[in-house]
Design an enzyme around this catalytic site. Structure first.
Site, PDB file in Angstrom:
ATOM      1  N   PHE A 175      -0.905  68.904   3.728  1.00 40.68           N
ATOM      2  CA  PHE A 175      -0.605  67.849   2.741  1.00 40.68           C
ATOM      3  C   PHE A 175       0.851  67.373   2.838  1.00 40.68           C
ATOM      4  O   PHE A 175       1.486  67.076   1.845  1.00 40.68           O
ATOM      5  CB  PHE A 175      -0.936  68.317   1.314  1.00 40.68           C
ATOM      6  CG  PHE A 175      -2.336  68.862   1.201  1.00 40.68           C
ATOM      7  CD1 PHE A 175      -3.427  68.020   1.411  1.00 40.68           C
ATOM      8  CD2 PHE A 175      -2.570  70.203   0.949  1.00 40.68           C
ATOM      9  CE1 PHE A 175      -4.716  68.519   1.347  1.00 40.68           C
ATOM     10  CE2 PHE A 175      -3.852  70.704   0.896  1.00 40.68           C
ATOM     11  CZ  PHE A 175      -4.940  69.856   1.094  1.00 40.68           C
ATOM     12  N   ARG A 176       1.350  67.386   4.060  1.00 38.26           N
ATOM     13  CA  ARG A 176       2.716  66.909   4.354  1.00 38.26           C
ATOM     14  C   ARG A 176       3.811  67.743   3.682  1.00 38.26           C
ATOM     15  O   ARG A 176       4.937  67.299   3.516  1.00 38.26           O
ATOM     16  CB  ARG A 176       2.878  65.422   3.986  1.00 38.26           C
ATOM     17  CG  ARG A 176       1.901  64.557   4.742  1.00 38.26           C
ATOM     18  CD  ARG A 176       2.281  63.107   4.811  1.00 38.26           C
ATOM     19  NE  ARG A 176       1.313  62.388   5.647  1.00 38.26           N
ATOM     20  CZ  ARG A 176       1.446  62.211   6.950  1.00 38.26           C
ATOM     21  NH1 ARG A 176       2.503  62.659   7.567  1.00 38.26           N
ATOM     22  NH2 ARG A 176       0.533  61.564   7.628  1.00 38.26           N
ATOM     23  N   LEU A 177       3.443  68.963   3.288  1.00 34.77           N
ATOM     24  CA  LEU A 177       4.471  69.854   2.731  1.00 34.77           C
ATOM     25  C   LEU A 177       5.072  70.657   3.887  1.00 34.77           C
ATOM     26  O   LEU A 177       4.895  71.870   3.997  1.00 34.77           O
ATOM     27  CB  LEU A 177       3.872  70.760   1.645  1.00 34.77           C
ATOM     28  CG  LEU A 177       3.330  69.988   0.434  1.00 34.77           C
ATOM     29  CD1 LEU A 177       2.757  70.923  -0.607  1.00 34.77           C
ATOM     30  CD2 LEU A 177       4.441  69.131  -0.189  1.00 34.77           C
ATOM     31  N   HIS A 178       5.711  69.952   4.781  1.00 38.54           N
ATOM     32  CA  HIS A 178       6.236  70.560   6.005  1.00 38.54           C
ATOM     33  C   HIS A 178       7.368  71.531   5.693  1.00 38.54           C
ATOM     34  O   HIS A 178       7.986  71.462   4.639  1.00 38.54           O
ATOM     35  CB  HIS A 178       6.760  69.474   6.948  1.00 38.54           C
ATOM     36  CG  HIS A 178       5.847  68.303   7.064  1.00 38.54           C
ATOM     37  ND1 HIS A 178       4.529  68.425   7.427  1.00 38.54           N
ATOM     38  CD2 HIS A 178       6.059  66.980   6.846  1.00 38.54           C
ATOM     39  CE1 HIS A 178       3.971  67.231   7.440  1.00 38.54           C
ATOM     40  NE2 HIS A 178       4.862  66.348   7.083  1.00 38.54           N
TER      41      HIS A 178
END
Ligand SMILES: Cc1cc2nc3c(=O)[nH]c(=O)nc-3n(C[C@H](O)[C@H](O)[C@H](O)COP(=O)(O)O)c2cc1C
Length: 198
Positions: A175-178
């Protein structure tokens, strides 16, 4: 999966490079090199990083090329590695020094003969009128060095080292929580680390 910091980012880099080498990735040592041109515009292109050591990250090129000229007049650069299938990126910023003659010789002589001839034949980044012109240059140098087992290194074919001042590791997260971890070199050559928002 979050990034586990090591005290030296070069250790972490080597670990990630090894992962890339074990994968199906083509040219895992390929990185995008950004330089600044004489008008202050960034210039980016790919290079192959050949050595990693105390002096930083080394690649080899024609010093008369655009990147060579950029680096000789403004010795600062950025390198960006992207290993797509591993969902990882490493971004490096640092100062640039030229390799010693011995370092450039050692790498030059490790290359196949045709690549060594090509280094003489290519006036890298200069205008070329046709493919035939290039092939004529190759034939000319092939003949010139026909009697030599080891053609000498062209003086303009050299290595550049990029000594990192910052190295940032990026690992793709759901979820693009890199996950991002930036190392910054201190005056005493130790490193500080900082996690960054994605
Ligand atoms: C994967 C890849 C690796 C490359 N490696 C190098 C390299 O190590 N040295 C080099 O001079 N050019 C390399 N090139 C070519 C450069 O990207 C570039 O086209 C060329 O060096 C001219 O750049 P310049 O005009 O900005 O100097 C590579 C290209 C690709 C696609």
């Amino acid at each position: 999966m979050s990034i586990t910091p090591t005290s030296d980012p070069i250790d972490l880099f080597r670990h990630w490079l090894k992962d890339a080498e074990k994968s199906e990735i083509n040219d895992p040592a390929a990185a995008c090199l950004a330089t600044l041109d004489s008008d202050g515009f960034p210039q980016a292109r790919m290079v192959l990083v050949r050595t990693i050591g105390e002096k930083g990250f080394a690649f080899y090129t024609n010093s008369k090329s655009l990147k060579g000229q950029n680096l000789l007049s403004y010795p600062k650069a950025s390198l960006c590695f992207h290993w797509k299938s591993l969902r990882r990126q490493v971004r490096i910023v640092g100062s640039v020094t030229t390799a010693t003659d011995a370092e450039s010789d050692a790498y030059y002589h490790s290359r196949p003969r045709q690549s060594r001839i090509g280094a003489w034949a290519s006036q890298q980044s200069e205008p070329l009128s046709s493919r035939d012109e290039l092939l004529e240059q190759v034939a000319l140098y092939d003949e010139k060095f026909a009697q030599m087992e080891n053609p000498p290194r062209p003086p303009h074919w050299i290595g550049f080292w990029i000594l990192p001042r910052t190295i940032e590791f990026w690992q793709d997260g759901e979820f693009r929580l890199h996950d991002r971890l930036r190392y910054e070199r201190q005056k005493d050559h130790s490193w500080t680390t900082q996690k960054l928002y994605p």
